[in-house]
Scaffold this motif. Sequence first.
Motif, PDB file in Angstrom:
ATOM      1  N   THR A  59       2.000  18.320 -28.475  1.00  0.00           N
ATOM      2  CA  THR A  59       2.470  17.620 -27.291  1.00  0.00           C
ATOM      3  C   THR A  59       1.427  17.519 -26.194  1.00  0.00           C
ATOM      4  O   THR A  59       1.743  17.096 -25.090  1.00  0.00           O
ATOM      5  CB  THR A  59       3.697  18.343 -26.719  1.00  0.00           C
ATOM      6  OG1 THR A  59       3.310  19.685 -26.392  1.00  0.00           O
ATOM      7  CG2 THR A  59       4.829  18.381 -27.719  1.00  0.00           C
ATOM      8  N   SER A  65       1.326  10.503 -21.342  1.00  0.00           N
ATOM      9  CA  SER A  65       2.141  10.666 -22.544  1.00  0.00           C
ATOM     10  C   SER A  65       3.498  11.274 -22.210  1.00  0.00           C
ATOM     11  O   SER A  65       4.533  10.861 -22.736  1.00  0.00           O
ATOM     12  CB  SER A  65       1.402  11.553 -23.557  1.00  0.00           C
ATOM     13  OG  SER A  65       2.208  11.799 -24.687  1.00  0.00           O
ATOM     14  N   SER A  66       3.494  12.242 -21.300  1.00  0.00           N
ATOM     15  CA  SER A  66       4.754  12.859 -20.892  1.00  0.00           C
ATOM     16  C   SER A  66       5.644  11.869 -20.153  1.00  0.00           C
ATOM     17  O   SER A  66       6.853  11.812 -20.393  1.00  0.00           O
ATOM     18  CB  SER A  66       4.465  14.071 -20.006  1.00  0.00           C
ATOM     19  OG  SER A  66       5.656  14.666 -19.557  1.00  0.00           O
ATOM     20  N   ARG A  68       5.596   8.626 -20.478  1.00  0.00           N
ATOM     21  CA  ARG A  68       6.069   7.650 -21.453  1.00  0.00           C
ATOM     22  C   ARG A  68       7.237   8.198 -22.261  1.00  0.00           C
ATOM     23  O   ARG A  68       8.202   7.493 -22.550  1.00  0.00           O
ATOM     24  CB  ARG A  68       4.915   7.250 -22.388  1.00  0.00           C
ATOM     25  CG  ARG A  68       5.303   6.163 -23.394  1.00  0.00           C
ATOM     26  CD  ARG A  68       4.107   5.694 -24.203  1.00  0.00           C
ATOM     27  NE  ARG A  68       3.558   6.763 -25.029  1.00  0.00           N
ATOM     28  CZ  ARG A  68       2.387   7.350 -24.797  1.00  0.00           C
ATOM     29  NH1 ARG A  68       1.658   6.972 -23.760  1.00  0.00           N
ATOM     30  NH2 ARG A  68       1.934   8.316 -25.579  1.00  0.00           N
ATOM     31  N   THR A  69       7.173   9.494 -22.599  1.00  0.00           N
ATOM     32  CA  THR A  69       8.232  10.089 -23.393  1.00  0.00           C
ATOM     33  C   THR A  69       9.525  10.253 -22.597  1.00  0.00           C
ATOM     34  O   THR A  69      10.611   9.930 -23.084  1.00  0.00           O
ATOM     35  CB  THR A  69       7.784  11.470 -23.910  1.00  0.00           C
ATOM     36  OG1 THR A  69       6.595  11.303 -24.690  1.00  0.00           O
ATOM     37  CG2 THR A  69       8.869  12.094 -24.771  1.00  0.00           C
ATOM     38  N   GLY A  73      11.441   6.709 -22.820  1.00  0.00           N
ATOM     39  CA  GLY A  73      11.879   7.099 -24.154  1.00  0.00           C
ATOM     40  C   GLY A  73      13.318   6.774 -24.472  1.00  0.00           C
ATOM     41  O   GLY A  73      13.769   6.979 -25.600  1.00  0.00           O
ATOM     42  N   GLU A 281       9.206  17.208 -28.174  1.00  0.00           N
ATOM     43  CA  GLU A 281       8.384  16.050 -27.856  1.00  0.00           C
ATOM     44  C   GLU A 281       7.483  16.294 -26.655  1.00  0.00           C
ATOM     45  O   GLU A 281       6.526  15.546 -26.445  1.00  0.00           O
ATOM     46  CB  GLU A 281       9.283  14.836 -27.607  1.00  0.00           C
ATOM     47  CG  GLU A 281      10.124  14.457 -28.823  1.00  0.00           C
ATOM     48  CD  GLU A 281      11.055  13.295 -28.537  1.00  0.00           C
ATOM     49  OE1 GLU A 281      11.008  12.766 -27.409  1.00  0.00           O
ATOM     50  OE2 GLU A 281      11.822  12.921 -29.433  1.00  0.00           O
TER      51      GLU A 281
END
Length: 440
Positions: A59, A65-66, A68-69, A73, A281
């Motif tokens: 992760t 990235s965080s 986006r998740t 998400g 995730e």
Amino acid sequence: MVGGHPHIEMGSLHDRSELEFEDESLVSPVAINRKARILDAVPGGPFAGVSQPWTVKRTRGGLFSSIRTVIFGTKINLLLPFGPAAILVHYFIGHTGVVFLLSLIGIVPLAERLGYATEQLAFFTGSTVGGLLNATFGNATEMIISLYALKNGMIRVVQQSLLGSILSNMLLVLGCAFLFGGIMHSKKDQVFNKAAAAVNSGLLLMAVMGLLFPAVLHFTHTEVHFGDSELALSRFSSCIMLLVYGCYLIFQLKSHSNLYAPVNEGGSPTEGDAEEDEAPEISQWEAIMWLAALTIWVSFLSGYLVDTIEGASKSWNMPIAFISVILLPIVGNAAEHASAVMFATKDKLDISLGVAIGSSTQISMFVIPFCVVVGWIMGQPMDLNFQLFETATLFMTVLVVAFLLQEGTSNYFKGLMLILCYVIVAASFFVHVDPKAGAD
């Protein structure tokens, strides 16, 4: 013979290296993670931290990235702009009904994302602690709204919203979990740990006792000092309930943690299926930071929601009791609702019960007494007298749910009964006038 021996030794070393390579593949990070998740079913298990190194590597995608998740998400985050829209309408238009509606819709994705972040954090804490965290942060919305309303002296809103949260969890959330779980697994009755359910039912009945006596004492006019005795009894009972809840946490997490192990179809404890385990995730610290950020935003938006309840009641011609008991809890319980249904469809009914009944237990034995104590500190006369109509509704709800849980099995018909019971409760509060509001 002598010339062939080194060849045999070389071959054996080569075979041994292949075997070692195969052994390493058997204990690959994925396999370690699965085994660790199984052993984490017992709090403080010997491999509780094994899965963490792989998860951090998996992760470590940075801030974008965080975001986006968590933000992009799920489709429910399309409702996030309603929160800022409520603030803009408040300052530029000032229509309280519209501000309340926009705030109500804007809190829905925040409550769901709170549940998501809690589930991600539960990967690092084990199932029992994870269930407790899920119930705690799942109730964060209700607690924030209650504390803000309590600060403004809106005691009836606090009482009714917390009561509505218990009713929503026990009837609507649990009913939907039973219904959709029963439909997905229609060829069998789903099973759950009825020993753990019995403990929670007992705690809920104790909470009903704590709410019943101040109400009966008030309406029978048998107080030694009218008004003061009721408030003193409520504060004393709240301290006892908080003490019991603390002992319950020790009972659940330490002394009798095996009692809360999931059960299989035969009713015996099981450690779960490793093949169905999922990987987190986001990392542990990312989950903690998202929990803090989401809680702050919910707190900010709850202020606009509470301030416009009375205005929305007048503009919509709708009782405040219906808004507090039905509408607010449905929004606050969005995370529990989604989690309970998801786990029930995966035939993990023990987790669904831990979310729905565990959340009701926490509100009744911790959040309500906590609000009484906080009101005591603030100088607000918050008590456990929820009025006879609300107390009788809670009492009947606890009895119905306790009877349905005593067999340790569930099906879609039990879920349908619970949902229809909630429809009756909602209709009752739609035609109910709060006695204090009527007196005013």
